[in-house]
Design a protein around this motif. Structure first.
Motif: not given
Length: 313
Positions: A26-29, A187-190, A214-217, A245-251
């Motif tokens: 899990n990228p956030w974890c 994320p895959v399930q999302s 989450a962004d990764y979702m 749960n913001c991330t670089a990919e989300g930005i």
């Protein structure tokens, strides 16, 4: 930050902490755990980490294992809050203090934990709703269909986010929540759930907006929409998507116009504040029973203010 500075001046080399948490898949974890471990080890604390893929059964086993080792602090990232009640009470009976993380502890164990460091999850839900409402209105839609793909529904944090989300969505009744599905933070399930819901509602007016926990979702949800031939983003009169749960990919997705917005609860900040609080507790300082990490809405007007912070996760 002053709390940590004071705590790090103490000799904590005899202190042992066991972190029972979600795993690096899990990228956030991954970032969250790294920040906690780095902070604790930097203060001289001995840290052991037990990880699982948010499996409640495995987590209970790991907590029981940790209790038997009598750590000075047991730090728990819950997979499912209700499933941990008996284990937390067992820790209390064994004299092992528990720091509960992210999700508020169940009311039945508030007297059994030592402290908790949680996100302002209701605020995160409210920010997501405002993102979707603003995005749908920018599209000029006088009505619209919304779906929600959440983290693990058995956790209080997810329930709190959904409650905050629904409170704000109720102020814009022209936008209807069609479906809420649990992805277990996967994320895959999302992406798979999104595909199914896009197909399910295609003949019922379609889906106009999606909230992801989450962004990764959110990123695989966007990809699923594109694969389904849907337009994405307000500028394309397409699907309005918000993360958390913001991330670089989300930005990057917001800058590209694929995602309307997100919110903080970034792993970097959450991990650092959690580590700081644990260090203060181990030093014997007086710390609040509940530490709530403030959260912020991230969208067009605030994007650059939080972009650097979010991109650390």
């Amino acid at each position: 930050m002053a709390v940590v500075g004071a705590a790090q001046a103490a000799d904590l080399s005899s202190k042992k902490v066991i972190l029972v948490t979600c795993g690096p898949a899990n990228p956030w974890c991954k970032v969250f755990n790294e920040r906690i471990v780095a902070g604790l080890e930097g203060a001289g604390v001995k840290v052991s980490v037990l990880e699982s893929d948010l499996d409640p059964v495995q987590e209970v086993q790991q907590i029981n294992q940790a209790i038997s080792q009598k750590p000075d602090l047991l730090m728990i990232e819950p997979a499912d809050d209700k499933s941990l009640i008996a284990s937390i009470k067992k820790a209390k009976a064994a004299g092992v203090p528990v720091l509960y993380m992210d999700s508020p502890a169940d009311a039945s164990i508030m007297d059994d934990i030592a402290l908790q460091v949680i996100a302002d999850n209701a605020a995160l839900g409210r920010f997501a709703a405002q993102n979707l409402i603003d995005g749908l209105r920018e599209r000029g839609l006088k009505s619209g269909n919304v779906i929600v793909i959440t983290g693990t529904a058995g956790s209080q944090m997810v329930q709190d986010r959904q409650k905050g989300f629904e409170e704000v969505m109720a102020t814009a009744p022209e936008y209807k929540i069609l479906d809420v599905q649990d992805s277990n933070w996967d994320p895959v399930q999302s992406g798979k759930i999104a595909q199914q819901l896009f197909a399910k509602y295609a003949s019922q007016g379609g889906v106009d907006a999606v909230r992801a926990d989450a962004d990764y979702m959110a990123i695989p949800i966007i990809e699923a929409a594109k694969q389904a031939g849907m337009k994405v983003g307000v500028k394309n009169d397409g699907l309005v998507v918000t993360g958390t749960n913001c991330t670089a990919e989300g930005i990057q997705a917001i800058r590209a116009g694929d995602m309307y917005g997100t919110a903080t609860e970034d792993a970097w900040t959450q991990g650092i504040v959690t580590a700081e609080t644990a260090i203060a507790f181990l030093k014997g300082e007086t710390v609040p029973k509940t530490v709530i990490v403030p959260e912020y809405r991230v969208h067009g007007p605030t994007l650059e203010k939080y972009a650097e912070l979010c991109s650390k996760s």
